[in-house]
Motif scaffolding. Structure first.
Motif, PDB file in Angstrom:
ATOM      1  N   SER A  69     -20.893  52.215  57.594  1.00  0.00           N
ATOM      2  CA  SER A  69     -21.202  52.323  59.010  1.00  0.00           C
ATOM      3  C   SER A  69     -22.708  52.440  59.161  1.00  0.00           C
ATOM      4  O   SER A  69     -23.337  53.315  58.552  1.00  0.00           O
ATOM      5  N   VAL A  70     -23.274  51.552  59.969  1.00  0.00           N
ATOM      6  CA  VAL A  70     -24.730  51.553  60.130  1.00  0.00           C
ATOM      7  C   VAL A  70     -25.175  52.798  60.890  1.00  0.00           C
ATOM      8  O   VAL A  70     -26.246  53.355  60.640  1.00  0.00           O
ATOM      9  N   GLY A  71     -24.300  53.286  61.783  1.00  0.00           N
ATOM     10  CA  GLY A  71     -24.704  54.410  62.598  1.00  0.00           C
ATOM     11  C   GLY A  71     -24.946  55.675  61.797  1.00  0.00           C
ATOM     12  O   GLY A  71     -26.015  56.291  61.886  1.00  0.00           O
ATOM     13  N   ASP A  72     -23.966  56.086  61.005  1.00  0.00           N
ATOM     14  CA  ASP A  72     -24.116  57.340  60.263  1.00  0.00           C
ATOM     15  C   ASP A  72     -24.162  57.144  58.746  1.00  0.00           C
ATOM     16  O   ASP A  72     -24.273  58.108  57.990  1.00  0.00           O
ATOM     17  N   GLY A  73     -24.022  55.866  58.286  1.00  0.00           N
ATOM     18  CA  GLY A  73     -24.151  55.587  56.854  1.00  0.00           C
ATOM     19  C   GLY A  73     -22.937  55.942  56.029  1.00  0.00           C
ATOM     20  O   GLY A  73     -23.026  55.986  54.803  1.00  0.00           O
ATOM     21  N   ARG A  74     -21.770  56.184  56.677  1.00  0.00           N
ATOM     22  CA  ARG A  74     -20.592  56.546  55.920  1.00  0.00           C
ATOM     23  C   ARG A  74     -20.019  55.318  55.197  1.00  0.00           C
ATOM     24  O   ARG A  74     -20.095  54.192  55.691  1.00  0.00           O
ATOM     25  N   GLU A  98     -18.679  49.022  67.119  1.00  0.00           N
ATOM     26  CA  GLU A  98     -19.134  49.527  65.824  1.00  0.00           C
ATOM     27  C   GLU A  98     -19.972  48.461  65.125  1.00  0.00           C
ATOM     28  O   GLU A  98     -19.669  47.273  65.195  1.00  0.00           O
ATOM     29  N   MET A  99     -21.043  48.911  64.445  1.00  0.00           N
ATOM     30  CA  MET A  99     -21.906  48.017  63.670  1.00  0.00           C
ATOM     31  C   MET A  99     -21.751  48.386  62.196  1.00  0.00           C
ATOM     32  O   MET A  99     -21.943  49.547  61.821  1.00  0.00           O
ATOM     33  N   LEU A 100     -21.373  47.387  61.418  1.00  0.00           N
ATOM     34  CA  LEU A 100     -21.093  47.617  60.005  1.00  0.00           C
ATOM     35  C   LEU A 100     -22.124  46.904  59.124  1.00  0.00           C
ATOM     36  O   LEU A 100     -22.680  45.870  59.492  1.00  0.00           O
ATOM     37  N   GLY A 101     -22.310  47.486  57.941  1.00  0.00           N
ATOM     38  CA  GLY A 101     -23.139  46.832  56.918  1.00  0.00           C
ATOM     39  C   GLY A 101     -22.265  46.422  55.746  1.00  0.00           C
ATOM     40  O   GLY A 101     -21.585  47.267  55.153  1.00  0.00           O
ATOM     41  N   VAL A 102     -22.260  45.139  55.432  1.00  0.00           N
ATOM     42  CA  VAL A 102     -21.465  44.619  54.319  1.00  0.00           C
ATOM     43  C   VAL A 102     -22.412  44.324  53.154  1.00  0.00           C
ATOM     44  O   VAL A 102     -23.300  43.473  53.270  1.00  0.00           O
ATOM     45  N   TRP A 103     -22.193  45.063  52.084  1.00  0.00           N
ATOM     46  CA  TRP A 103     -23.101  44.960  50.930  1.00  0.00           C
ATOM     47  C   TRP A 103     -22.390  44.320  49.745  1.00  0.00           C
ATOM     48  O   TRP A 103     -21.205  44.557  49.510  1.00  0.00           O
ATOM     49  N   SER A 104     -23.158  43.537  49.025  1.00  0.00           N
ATOM     50  CA  SER A 104     -22.653  42.918  47.790  1.00  0.00           C
ATOM     51  C   SER A 104     -23.675  43.184  46.686  1.00  0.00           C
ATOM     52  O   SER A 104     -24.876  42.920  46.850  1.00  0.00           O
ATOM     53  N   HIS A 105     -23.186  43.720  45.562  1.00  0.00           N
ATOM     54  CA  HIS A 105     -24.079  44.035  44.437  1.00  0.00           C
ATOM     55  C   HIS A 105     -23.595  43.331  43.166  1.00  0.00           C
ATOM     56  O   HIS A 105     -22.395  43.338  42.882  1.00  0.00           O
ATOM     57  N   VAL A 106     -24.517  42.754  42.453  1.00  0.00           N
ATOM     58  CA  VAL A 106     -24.222  42.165  41.134  1.00  0.00           C
ATOM     59  C   VAL A 106     -25.016  42.949  40.092  1.00  0.00           C
ATOM     60  O   VAL A 106     -26.239  43.104  40.219  1.00  0.00           O
TER      61      VAL A 106
END
Length: 478
Positions: A104-109, A186-194
């Motif tokens: 969650s971009v708002g509170d970083g959860r 709601e604004m979400l952050g979708v992260w991808s890590h390699v």
């Protein structure tokens, strides 16, 4: 988003359970078959039953396998055709080899993470969902704020290298990308890590190795430059030394030649003294005969012919001397037999005065390539040394034997005397420059040195010496 992911996990779990049950029934059937084959006498309650067990388990296995097949077929149909689009997306999220996380971009959860993310960081799902990244020791000091500010400003990240910490405290290098997903309310952050930790470690090792190689190459280059400059200086010094040696060799050659010329002039004086005396006697006899009027034509003719023979002999001596003095500009083919004879003609008077028994043994005519006058000088040096030794030691019945022959395809000349030989210590140094056994007032020590230089360096031959039972023997091989 969580519900589709849970459904996807449920379908996947059911398929795995069916596979395990089918494998168990198969193992039981295999056990029953083994009893039937290897323990046909197996009894249960006093009655043989191995064949019955095998039959029962085989039938059960066929029936159950059919049921598993039908169930798996229905699950596969449900999975691939009946799932909603969001369910398919959730399955891709859950099974992705890349570490995926939704925040969650708002509170970083953390709203959702997949198994790859959990495997990288070493946490369980229930430990992560609902918490914020700042609740974990992921970030270095100030790094999270920089990354989040960049993400908010650009609304996306693409292949950014992040260095985070696992649960164990070990650092992990991730190639990260992120997209800002704006949903209603709601604004979400979708992260991808390699995980590129191994790759970065290999790159760092490669970089370190490259730096070491470059450092070593630079050091080697410096050493080579120093070595090159040192070699240049040494080369210049050696060229200077070579020029000095060449000049010295030329001086020694001239000294040796002058010494040989002195010997020859002495020989010419000896050779001319007797003929001049004879000519003087002939002229006096003719004068007295003329005064008395007793001139006989036959006697006169004999005296004239004898005088002419003496004059010819003296003239030939001068010709040989001039030939010796004339420098050889180029190498040529010449006869060793003729060269030895020329040297003897210039030196025979000295040997005759000493009373040397001279023996020359020729076994064929030998032709070689080289400088004739230099070779004559060598023979004269060897003859002169022999004559000096005869005089110094007062050798009774001195004898000098010169042999010319072909041996093993080479021309060989030996000059042997009977003067008692050369002392052991002197034998090793006899060809050294300026070494002499005659004393400084009688010898220069350059004759034998130059003789070896002429034979070995100019004519590519070999000059050696050895002691025999009677004296010394010099051997020339060309």
């Amino acid at each position: 988003m969580c519900e589709p992911v849970n459904r996807a996990r449920m379908y996947d779990g059911r398929q795995k359970k069916l596979a395990l049950i089918s494998a168990g029934i198969g193992l039981l059937s295999l056990a029953a078959w083994s009893l039937a084959m290897f323990r046909p006498d197996f009894q249960l309650g006093g009655a043989p039953c191995s064949g019955t067990l095998y039959l029962l388990f085989s039938c059960a296995n066929v029936i159950f396998s059919y049921l598993v097949y039908q169930t798996a077929k229905r699950l596969s149909h449900v999975t691939h055709t009946s799932l909603l689009p969001q369910d398919k997306l959730a399955m891709a999220f859950a099974s992705s080899p890349a570490a995926m996380v939704i925040t969650s971009v708002g509170d970083g959860r953390f709203l959702e993470v997949n198994d790859s993310w959990l495997n990288i960081f070493g946490y369980r799902r229930e430990e992560v969902i609902g918490r914020r990244s700042i609740d974990f020791d992921f970030w270095g000091e100030g790094e999270r704020e920089l990354v989040m500010d960049l993400f908010r400003n650009q609304r996306q990240l693409h292949n950014v290298e992040l260095v985070l910490r696992r649960r164990s405290g070990e650092r992990v290098v991730l190639l990260s990308s992120a997209e800002l997903l704006n949903l209603p309310g709601e604004m979400l952050g979708v992260w991808s890590h390699v995980d590129i930790t191994d790759r970065k470690r290999a790159e760092e090792e490669l970089s370190r190795t490259r730096d070491e190689l470059e450092s070593g190459l630079a050091e080697l280059t410096r050493e080579l430059e120093v070595t090159y400059r040192t070699l240049q200086l040494e080369l210049q010094e050696r060229v200077g030394d070579l020029e000095k040696l060449t000049s010295k060799d030329q001086l020694i050659m001239r000294q040796s030649r002058f010494a040989a010329m002195g010997e020859m002039l002495g020989n010419i004086a000896h050779q001319w003294r007797q003929p001049l005396n004879i000519l003087g006697l002939i002229l006096q006899t003719l004068s007295l005969s003329g005064e008395r009027g007793e001139v006989d034509q036959g006697r006169l003719k004999v005296d004239i012919e004898k005088s002419m023979r003496l004059i010819y002999h003296m003239s030939r001596t001068i010709d040989d001397f001039n030939s010796f003095l004339r420098p050889d500009k180029e190498s040529s083919c010449f006869s060793l037999n003729e060269a030895v004879a020329a040297a003897l003609s210039l030196f025979e008077t000295t040997l005759n005065v000493i009373g040397v028994d001279l023996q020359v043994k020729e076994r064929g005519v030998m032709m070689v390539e080289g400088h004739r006058n230099e070779f004559i000088q060598v023979i004269m040096n060897l003859l002169a040394n022999a004559g000096d030794v005869f005089r110094e030691r007062g050798t009774r019945e001195p004898r000098l034997v010169i042999e010319l022959a072909r041996q093993d395809g080479r021309s060989v000349i030996t000059i042997a005397d009977n003067a008692g030989g050369i002392a052991g210590d002197d034998l090793e140094r006899i060809f050294d420059c300026y070494f002499t056994t005659k004393g400084p007032d009688r010898g220069t020590g350059i004759g034998l040195f130059m003789s070896r230089d002429i034979i070995e360096n100019h004519m590519k031959g070999l000059l050696t010496v050895r002691n025999t039972a009677e004296g010394a023997e010099f051997r020339i091989e060309i």
